[in-house]
Scaffold this motif. Structure first.
Motif, PDB file in Angstrom:
ATOM      1  N   VAL A 269      56.859  -3.418 -36.455  1.00 16.54           N
ATOM      2  CA  VAL A 269      57.323  -3.119 -35.100  1.00 16.54           C
ATOM      3  C   VAL A 269      56.363  -3.783 -34.119  1.00 16.54           C
ATOM      4  O   VAL A 269      55.138  -3.562 -34.202  1.00 16.54           O
ATOM      5  CB  VAL A 269      57.391  -1.600 -34.846  1.00 16.54           C
TER       6      VAL A 269
ATOM      7  N   TYR B  19      61.862  -5.299 -34.341  1.00 20.83           N
ATOM      8  CA  TYR B  19      61.518  -4.931 -35.713  1.00 20.83           C
ATOM      9  C   TYR B  19      61.686  -6.157 -36.589  1.00 20.83           C
ATOM     10  O   TYR B  19      62.783  -6.733 -36.688  1.00 20.83           O
ATOM     11  CB  TYR B  19      62.421  -3.793 -36.198  1.00 20.83           C
TER      12      TYR B  19
ATOM     13  N   THR C  13      66.749  -9.545 -36.955  1.00 21.59           N
ATOM     14  CA  THR C  13      65.618  -9.015 -36.186  1.00 21.59           C
ATOM     15  C   THR C  13      66.174  -8.262 -34.980  1.00 21.59           C
ATOM     16  O   THR C  13      66.563  -8.886 -33.980  1.00 21.59           O
ATOM     17  CB  THR C  13      64.686 -10.150 -35.712  1.00 21.59           C
TER      18      THR C  13
END
Length: 488
Positions: free
Chosen positions: A277, A309, A316
């Motif tokens: 993250v 993330y 993504t």
């Protein structure tokens, strides 16, 4: 450029490639090209130009070719020359049987390292991109070419470096002014950035000071697209009253000073300590003409935040939010929007903003990046098949400007704000785009871009004619663009 000059330039390039110079100069060449067809329906939500005086053509075919040559004396010294040709089929260079010569200089700069150091010096027409997180593509203040002198140097290896420089954006009269009275016809800027990199953390504080001359020409476009699209530097920098009365004797917003300083300061932050993250944020403040008449002042803030993330191999996910100050109820006290020069800012390469689209001609709605707030999400780098990638982005934008201020600004200058680009507090936009890229070969891609935008507009601000025309189109904009991109 005349044909003779072009022929001479091509001859010089050929000689550089084929012959060894006395200093054993090496020539390296690279380039790119795209050919794209786009169907864009309902420009400005009306199908007209920004002032509502011209109707659109919905279908165009664009072609661009760029060639860059590096003339290297050694690993530490080279000069880069870039040439560019771009237009629509049927226009200029691409007119049948009677082409016009339209070769433009794309870049032209000298770059070298100071002897026995890692200090890199670049002088000439070069790219300047002020710091901004990549998830928002590029800087909201300035991201484009400029004639400049820049210095990059490491201060602490792999931890702290510096970028400092000077750029001359405009010099309207060049060597001599128009008469024997000195005119302030330049816009110069001095900039500094200090990138800091630590484990799991990056931060770049930066600042820029500009000196704006009252007699410089600011009506140049601050976008790379066609003349009827985008904005101009004066709208982006000045208050509405100053655009109308900057050089008058007594008008509201007139500049008493022949030159006014502009100032920007900001910080760009990336936190990867919680990888996969990652978090991103930018904070920017800018102001100009603060020591001049009250109506000439312009100042404002902008902040943005994003998270993504990176732990998935097939996509993504990204989320983002942004906010900037907007105009209050009065134009007599200047502008409360952040001044800027050339923005290529946009979250997730949204269709709503000019923000580095892969097919970069007439493929965004050119929403003004200041005087708004909003949020959105993007599924980036979607890849379920080899050589195929996709991106899907949704953005909601709400206006942050007083309706009264927009009406007053348009009375001072009808082109200062545009429906669908600038939003009152009672207006909003929705934007959704899906972009697809397939690699036919290592350096040849097929790109498909689709976009939809929907707006809600205030008749008491823009008038019945523009709003009813947009309503007849469902307040929608549609994009379908298909092209080839080749890099070598």
């Amino acid at each position: 450029m005349k044909r003779g000059a072009l022929s001479l330039l091509l001859l010089v390039l050929a000689l550089g490639i084929c012959q060894k110079a006395r200093a054993e100069t090496r020539v390296k060449m690279r380039g790119d090209a795209f050919i794209m067809a786009n169907y864009f329906q309902n420009h400005n939500y009306t199908g007209w130009n920004k002032t509502g005086t011209k109707t659109e053509d919905t279908f165009e075919i664009w072609e661009r070719f760029r060639l860059r040559a590096d003339f290297e004396a050694n690993k530490s010294v080279y000069f880069r020359l870039g040439l560019r040709i771009i237009n629509t089929w049927g226009q200029g260079t691409f007119t049948a049987a009677n082409p016009a010569a339209e070769v433009l200089v794309d870049v032209a700069y000298l770059q070298f390292k100071w002897p026995d150091t890692d200090i890199e010096i670049t002088a000439g027409y070069q790219a300047l991109e002020l710091p901004q997180n990549a998830i928002f593509n590029s800087s909201v203040i300035y991201s484009d070419l400029v004639a400049a002198l820049t210095v990059r140097a490491p201060l602490l290896p792999d931890t702290l470096s510096v970028l400092a420089g000077f750029g001359r954006f405009f010099d309207s009269n060049r060597t001599y002014d128009n008469n024997t009275t000195q005119a302030s016809d330049e816009f110069d800027a001095y900039f500094l950035a200090l990138p800091v990199t630590l484990e799991g953390f990056k931060a770049t504080p930066w600042g820029m000071i500009g000196v704006a001359g009252r007699n410089a020409t600011y009506t140049y476009k601050n976008t790379a697209d066609v003349p009827e699209i985008g904005n101009s530097f004066d709208n982006a920098l000045f208050s509405a009253a100053s655009i109308a009365n900057m050089n008058t004797a007594n008008g509201m917003g007139r500049w008493k000073n022949s030159q006014n300083p502009y100032f920007w300061a900001g910080g760009s932050l990336e936190v990867a300590a919680l990888d996969p993250v990652r978090f991103y944020a930018d904070v920017i403040y800018g102001q100009g003409a603060m020591s001049d008449s009250k109506a000439a002042k312009r100042r404002g803030w902008m902040v943005d935040f994003a998270a993504q993330y990176t732990g998935l191999s097939v996509v993504t996910p990204q989320v983002f939010a942004f906010w900037s100050t907007g105009e209050d109820n009065s134009t007599a006290n200047g502008s409360e929007r952040l001044p800027y020069l050339r923005s290529q800012w946009g979250p997730g390469r949204s269709f709503l903003f000019e923000s580095g689209q892969d097919l970069p001609r007439d493929t965004s709605t050119y929403t003004t990046p200041v005087g708004i707030y909003g949020f959105g999400a993007s599924l980036n780098d979607i890849s379920f098949m080899e050589k195929l990638s996709n991106r899907a982005t949704f953005v909601y934008v709400q206006g942050n400007n007083s309706p009264r201020a927009i009406r007053a600004a348009r009375l001072l200058n009808a082109s200062y704000m545009t429906m669908g680009h600038d939003l009152s507090r009672n207006e909003h936009l929705l934007g959704f785009n899906v972009d697809t890229k397939y690699s036919l070969y290592e350096n040849l891609d097929v790109i498909l871009q689709t976009g939809w935008a929907h707006g809600q507009f205030q008749e008491s601000v823009w008038g019945h004619r523009l709003v009813s025309q947009a309503e007849s189109n469902g307040n929608n904009i549609w994009l379908l663009a298909l092209g080839f991109s080749y890099k070598f």
